[in-house]
Design a protein around this motif. Structure first.
Motif, PDB file in Angstrom:
ATOM      1  N   ASN A 151     -12.799  -1.915  38.892  1.00  0.00           N
ATOM      2  CA  ASN A 151     -13.767  -2.373  37.905  1.00  0.00           C
ATOM      3  C   ASN A 151     -13.222  -2.088  36.507  1.00  0.00           C
ATOM      4  N   SER A 152     -13.972  -2.463  35.487  1.00  0.00           N
ATOM      5  CA  SER A 152     -13.466  -2.345  34.122  1.00  0.00           C
ATOM      6  C   SER A 152     -13.204  -0.894  33.727  1.00  0.00           C
ATOM      7  N   ALA A 175     -13.073  -7.862  31.000  1.00  0.00           N
ATOM      8  CA  ALA A 175     -14.353  -7.311  30.534  1.00  0.00           C
ATOM      9  C   ALA A 175     -14.207  -6.818  29.098  1.00  0.00           C
ATOM     10  N   ARG A 176     -15.323  -6.695  28.392  1.00  0.00           N
ATOM     11  CA  ARG A 176     -15.291  -6.315  26.985  1.00  0.00           C
ATOM     12  C   ARG A 176     -14.592  -4.973  26.780  1.00  0.00           C
ATOM     13  N   THR A 189     -11.042  -4.583  24.671  1.00  0.00           N
ATOM     14  CA  THR A 189     -11.017  -3.766  23.459  1.00  0.00           C
ATOM     15  C   THR A 189      -9.831  -2.809  23.473  1.00  0.00           C
ATOM     16  N   VAL A 190      -9.629  -2.144  24.593  1.00  0.00           N
ATOM     17  CA  VAL A 190      -8.521  -1.205  24.715  1.00  0.00           C
ATOM     18  C   VAL A 190      -7.179  -1.933  24.650  1.00  0.00           C
ATOM     19  N   LEU A 191      -7.075  -3.072  25.303  1.00  0.00           N
ATOM     20  CA  LEU A 191      -5.812  -3.802  25.330  1.00  0.00           C
ATOM     21  C   LEU A 191      -5.454  -4.372  23.963  1.00  0.00           C
ATOM     22  N   ARG A 198      -8.322 -15.313  27.050  1.00  0.00           N
ATOM     23  CA  ARG A 198      -8.864 -14.907  25.749  1.00  0.00           C
ATOM     24  C   ARG A 198      -7.947 -13.934  25.033  1.00  0.00           C
ATOM     25  N   GLY A 199      -6.631 -13.968  25.359  1.00  0.00           N
ATOM     26  CA  GLY A 199      -5.656 -13.127  24.676  1.00  0.00           C
ATOM     27  C   GLY A 199      -4.912 -13.920  23.613  1.00  0.00           C
TER      28      GLY A 199
END
Length: 336
Positions: free
Chosen positions: A219-220, A255-256, A260-262, A274-275
């Protein structure tokens, strides 16, 4: 049970003597032939069919459907070829019935004369017309935008099942009598969920998604923990500057919290849905990891691990034998 002419004759006689009452026929049938109360007897449809056959032919003997051609003549070979080419997914037995030849002759023609072999179909993700163009666009974009001196880490996860090496298609017992061997296996065998990141400078991994030594769903939150606690330290050990990072469009990846971390770790260097460079959906075969998993599974299951701990150790061992390896971290990270 094989139903003989004697069985058929008795059933027809009982049918007429019991005023066409088929339940009485079944009772008389059991009594006359010594069949147990729950033993097999013909149903109403079969009894009526025997009676109708007797009325039309004045015989209880089962009529043959006609002699099948058993000679593999050139005409039959060509007929089989044309029949197979029209609906290739149809079974050989059905082709034999439609051509009125024996099943034995059908298979002899397929193997000896046509050199055809049965192949198992592989079910894959259905692609729409736009998906093909999207895959081409992704490849062209990568070639145009990725600097040749910048490493790209392609990442992915895979399941390694403990029973993955068993291939019952090749399991045979040669014996004069049936040994009645029974190999009991759990419905869902133990497995490990492995993640690796592959680039031209080496492999980062394996990383196992698990809790209390049991495989868990990705999971995220667990994906973020992997990025922060495993992948980032591994990159620091490699002493690399900017690197590109690729991932597919799995929900845990996009996932959000994960994005965010990536984006913080790989600003303007993320290949993902979405990258910075969008990754095409349904395209696991475009990443080198697709070939990595095939190689690893072939090598890992040669060792025939018997428990999860052995399975994990063998995976680490096979990844560590990567020819570009120059060092292994405490967590199993391979660098070059």
């Amino acid at each position: 049970m094989r139903w003989t002419s004697e069985h058929r004759a008795f059933a027809v006689e009982a049918y007429f003597s019991n005023n066409h009452f088929y339940v009485a026929v079944q009772y008389a049938f059991r009594t006359h032939f010594g069949i147990k109360p729950r033993g097999p007897v013909r149903d109403r449809k079969s009894i009526v069919l025997w009676v109708e056959n007797f009325r039309t032919t004045e015989s209880v003997v089962k009529k043959s459907s006609g002699r099948q051609r058993t000679v593999t003549t050139p005409e039959n070979v060509e007929a089989v070829r044309q029949s197979i080419l029209r609906p290739p997914r149809r079974s050989a037995r059905k082709h034999a019935v439609s051509l009125d030849i024996s099943n034995h002759s059908m298979r002899r023609i397929l193997h000896e004369h046509l050199n055809f072999h049965p192949y198992k179909m592989v079910v894959v993700q259905e692609l729409s017309p736009c998906d093909f163009q999207n895959r081409i666009t992704v490849c062209e974009t990568l070639l145009e935008n990725l600097p040749p001196d910048t490493p790209v880490f392609f990442s992915n996860e895979a399941h390694f099942h403990l029973s993955g090496y068993a291939n019952k298609q090749n399991m045979r017992y040669w014996s004069g009598n049936n040994p009645r061997e029974l190999h009991e296996r759990p419905l869902h065998s133990d497995k490990v969920t492995v993640c690796c990141a592959l680039s031209r400078v080496g492999v980062i991994g394996p990383y196992f998604f698990e809790e209390d030594n049991n495989a868990v769903t990705v999971n995220s939150q667990r994906y973020v923990d992997k990025i922060k606690n495993f992948f980032e330290p591994a990159l620091e050990e490699l002493h690399l500057g900017n690197v590109w990072f690729q991932q597919d469009g799995a929900t845990a990846h996009t996932a959000r919290a994960s994005m965010t971390v990536l984006r913080e770790k790989f600003p303007r260097w993320l290949i993902s849905l979405r990258g910075d460079i969008p990754w095409a959906v349904y395209s696991p075969d475009l990443t080198p990891c697709d070939f990595l998993w095939g190689y690893l599974k072939a090598e890992v299951f040669k060792h025939r691990p018997t428990n999860v701990l052995q399975l994990k150790n063998v995976i680490r061992q096979e990844v560590a034998q990567n020819p570009v390896q120059t060092g292994t971290s405490e967590n199993g990270c391979i660098s070059a």
